[in-house]
Design an enzyme around this catalytic site. Structure first.
Site, mmCIF file in Angstrom:
data_model
loop_
_atom_site.group_PDB
_atom_site.id
_atom_site.type_symbol
_atom_site.label_atom_id
_atom_site.label_comp_id
_atom_site.label_asym_id
_atom_site.label_seq_id
_atom_site.Cartn_x
_atom_site.Cartn_y
_atom_site.Cartn_z
ATOM 1 C CG MET A 167 21.956 12.656 4.191
ATOM 2 S SD MET A 167 23.189 13.781 3.533
ATOM 3 C CE MET A 167 22.337 14.414 2.097
ATOM 4 C CG PHE A 173 -9.920 -9.760 11.180
ATOM 5 C CD1 PHE A 173 -8.677 -10.145 11.678
ATOM 6 C CD2 PHE A 173 -10.120 -9.799 9.812
ATOM 7 C CE1 PHE A 173 -7.670 -10.565 10.829
ATOM 8 C CE2 PHE A 173 -9.111 -10.218 8.954
ATOM 9 C CZ PHE A 173 -7.889 -10.602 9.467
ATOM 10 C CD GLN A 174 -7.468 -7.507 7.623
ATOM 11 O OE1 GLN A 174 -8.373 -7.312 6.808
ATOM 12 N NE2 GLN A 174 -6.294 -7.988 7.287
ATOM 13 C CE LYS A 209 -16.944 -6.846 3.076
ATOM 14 N NZ LYS A 209 -16.287 -8.097 3.471
ATOM 15 C CD GLU A 217 -1.675 -2.380 1.642
ATOM 16 O OE1 GLU A 217 -0.479 -2.572 1.982
ATOM 17 O OE2 GLU A 217 -2.555 -3.262 1.726
HETATM 18 C C1 LIG Z 1 11.924 6.082 5.821
HETATM 19 C C2 LIG Z 1 13.180 6.766 6.235
HETATM 20 N N1 LIG Z 1 13.961 6.219 7.193
HETATM 21 C C3 LIG Z 1 15.109 6.826 7.566
HETATM 22 C C4 LIG Z 1 15.488 8.002 6.978
HETATM 23 C C5 LIG Z 1 16.770 8.689 7.424
HETATM 24 N N2 LIG Z 1 17.709 8.795 6.312
HETATM 25 C C6 LIG Z 1 17.835 9.900 5.551
HETATM 26 S S1 LIG Z 1 18.900 9.724 4.311
HETATM 27 C C7 LIG Z 1 19.265 8.146 4.776
HETATM 28 C C8 LIG Z 1 20.256 7.327 4.011
HETATM 29 C C9 LIG Z 1 19.718 6.934 2.696
HETATM 30 O O1 LIG Z 1 20.538 5.939 2.155
HETATM 31 P P1 LIG Z 1 20.527 5.583 0.628
HETATM 32 O O2 LIG Z 1 19.134 5.449 0.140
HETATM 33 O O3 LIG Z 1 21.418 4.430 0.401
HETATM 34 O O4 LIG Z 1 21.077 6.894 -0.049
HETATM 35 P P2 LIG Z 1 22.502 7.621 0.056
HETATM 36 O O5 LIG Z 1 22.391 8.640 1.137
HETATM 37 O O6 LIG Z 1 23.537 6.583 0.346
HETATM 38 O O7 LIG Z 1 22.659 8.255 -1.288
HETATM 39 C C10 LIG Z 1 18.542 7.780 5.911
HETATM 40 C C11 LIG Z 1 18.648 6.490 6.604
HETATM 41 C C12 LIG Z 1 14.619 8.544 6.010
HETATM 42 N N3 LIG Z 1 14.892 9.698 5.399
HETATM 43 N N4 LIG Z 1 13.507 7.891 5.631
#
Ligand SMILES: Cc1ncc(C[n+]2csc(CCOP(=O)(O)OP(=O)(O)O)c2C)c(N)n1
Length: 558
Positions: A471, A114-115, A164, A52
């Site tokens: 990042m 349920f659900q 529903k 979803e």
């Molecule tokens: C759902 C979610 N969980 C955690 C984060 C925190 N977060 C921001 S950037 C990042 C790293 C992303 O890694 P990747 O997709 O491999 O990209 P890169 O930075 O290596 O280019 C994380 C964990 C987020 N933005 N979204």
């Protein structure tokens, strides 16, 4: 059965058709069986995603590129809760989205059936508005209102929870021609006195800068913006969401500002004496320390959402209004201002502080993005995920048209990019859609490879694979003395093999000279394609202003 009586589920489908919905993204379950039954012979296309969350992001991507309302469907309980990230994501980026969820029967609501999940309650803080339908006679009006609220004013996500039994009840269909919500009247026209004040401020300003965001794109005001910027000769910087509001190859463009903005954009803001903030919200990733944002400037803020004005910064000339209307109100009233000194200064900053990276050594992610940017003769839409790759895409992809760069701005939701690219491609089948993802982000909605394969949605998936949650690793390098806590992936799948398992072709790229040929191959086949770019693992996004700092407080080059 008396004639003119219809099931609630059939009425839902009728309203969707009246609203011009041509595609739905969804995933079925017990509480939406009646709705799916009504959809069985319906001409509206349905894309069955594999999660979803994928459906919500795909509907969001579709809405971002088409400007229409995206629609997603989920069942009650876990189906509905799986939509939450998508609802929050669309809402934070002002994307028009309607989510239809099934709910347990009205007589069983509140029994821990349920659900059963109180998605109405859960979604209140992450949507623009939401409804739980309790009376089948409210169906038509409620659904019409949901679409109206999603697309008007500051667009956003709206959830309609439909038990529903209401989908099954037969009622007489009563058309609702016009939606009127007494408490909801978005202001369109800027107040004439404020418009006069804005014009006076522009005429006397010596160092004006337009700071432009997604509001200009969602307001359909890019033509008016372009005409204004050129006639008033004002340099312009955009937010991540504003990419595409003004051609980034124009000399007046400063590219993106903020934490990973260009130095020249940030310097221009800092030294400006007039900020024209158009459809922006002074997000903390742009204006970390608001006191050091534009200390010498008068600030004009135009936004359709009065709640944004004065939220983070004190504004000198607030204007509540629709950007297309407001820019229309000032059209032709400012002409022929030279601004040589200011524009020369900016040209010098551009020359002295271009975006740059060290090209030697392993494959550089920035180089991959430069190659994507070099793709010619195609109408491109770029979708991104979240992380370093997103920032490199924002920095190195020159966006020239609105609705061609889509990214999770406000929520920063990893997992957005790939399903959003699927929705974008469904919305714009004639365009080439490329998604720039990270090895972390891609794994958050990797199951949508099945959706791309099933419908042959020919998105080109570029994974900037650095083996890290890059990042976060970058922040740990800078602020935690390289303690890379839980950001290194000791194992990653062979993405090309995973794609193959889904019937999708792909390639691993390790060297610079392989980048362009791989992209060409991907573009040459009318199918989805995956490229796994193995890039330098510890490359950093530069420039960088640390969180909470002033816009010119860059970390020294690293
Ligand atoms: C759902 C979610 N969980 C955690 C984060 C925190 N977060 C921001 S950037 C990042 C790293 C992303 O890694 P990747 O997709 O491999 O990209 P890169 O930075 O290596 O280019 C994380 C964990 C987020 N933005 N979204």
């Amino acid at each position: 059965m008396s004639s003119g009586m219809k099931k609630g589920s059939e009425i839902i489908v009728d309203v969707l058709q009246e609203e011009g919905v041509d595609v739905l993204f969804g995933f079925p379950g017990g509480a939406v069986i009646p709705l799916y039954d009504a959809l069985y012979h319906c001409p509206i296309r349905h894309i069955l995603t594999r999660h979803e969350q994928g459906a919500a992001h795909a509907a969001d991507g579709y809405a971002r590129v088409t400007g229409k309302v995206g629609v997603c469907i989920a069942t009650s309980g876990p189906g509905a809760t799986n939509l939450v990230t998508g609802l929050a994501n669309a809402n934070m980026d002002s994307v028009p989205l309607v989510a239809l969820t099934g709910q347990v029967a009205t007589s069983t609501i509140g029994n821990d059936s349920f659900q059963e999940a109180d998605i109405y309650g859960i979604s209140i803080p992450v949507t623009k508005y939401n409804y739980l339908i309790k009376d089948p006679n409210d169906l038509v009006r409620t659904l019409k209102e949901a679409f109206y609220i999603a697309r008007t004013g500051r667009p956003g996500s709206v959830l309609v929870d439909i038990p529903k039994d209401i989908q099954e009840t037969r009622i007489k269909y009563k058309a609702v021609k016009e939606v009127r919500i007494p408490s909801y009247h978005p202001t369109m026209k800027g107040h004439p006195r404020q418009i006069e004040a804005m014009l006076r401020a522009i005429k006397v300003a010596e160092r004006p800068v337009a700071y432009v965001g997604g509001g200009v794109i969602s307001g359909g005001a890019t033509d008016e913006l372009g005409a204004f910027i050129h006639s008033a000769n004002i340099p312009i910087t955009t937010t991540l969401m504003g990419k595409g509001s003004f051609p980034e190859d124009d000399t007046l463009s400063l590219g993106m500002l903020g934490m990973h903005g260009t130095r020249y954009a940030n310097y221009s803001i800092y030294h400006s004496d007039l900020i024209l903030a158009l459809g922006v919200r002074f997000d903390d990733r742009v204006a970390g320390d608001v006191k050091k944002f534009a200390p010498q400037a008068k600030i004009v803020h135009v936004d359709i959402d009065p709640a944004e004005i004065g939220k983070r910064v004190n504004v000198d000339i607030p204007i509540v209004g629709d950007l297309k209307t407001v820019l229309g109100q000032i059209q032709g009233k400012i002409k022929g201002i030279e601004r040589k000194k200011w524009l020369d200064q900016i040209a010098q900053w551009k020359k002295d502080y271009p975006l740059h990276y060290i090209k030697e050594g392993e494959l550089k992610p920035q180089y991959v993005l430069e190659c994507v940017n070099a793709i010619k003769n195609r109408d491109l839409i770029v979708a991104t995920d979240v992380g370093q790759h997103q920032m490199w895409a924002a920095q190195y992809i020159t966006t020239k048209k609105p609705r061609t760069f889509i990214s999770s701005g406000g929520l920063g939701a990893m997992g957005f990019g790939f399903p959003a690219s699927i929705g974008a491609q469904v919305g714009c089948p004639e365009k080439t859609v490329i998604v720039i993802s990270g090895d972390g982000s891609f794994q958050m909605n990797i199951q949508e490879l099945a959706t791309a394969r099933t419908y042959n949605i020919p998105v080109k998936i570029c994974i900037i694979n650095n083996g890290y949650l890059g990042m976060v690793r970058q922040w740990q390098e800078m602020f935690c003395n390289k303690r890379y806590s839980q950001t290194h992936f000791e194992f990653n799948p062979e993405f090309v093999k995973v794609a193959e398992g889904y019937g999708i072709k792909g390639k691993v790229v390790r060297k610079s000279e392989e980048v362009l040929p791989a992209l060409e191959e991907a573009l040459s086949i009318p199918e989805p394609y995956l490229i796994d770019f193995r890039v330098a693992p510890e490359e950093n996004v530069s420039p960088m202003v640390p969180s909470g700092k002033g816009i010119c407080e860059f970390i020294e080059e690293f």
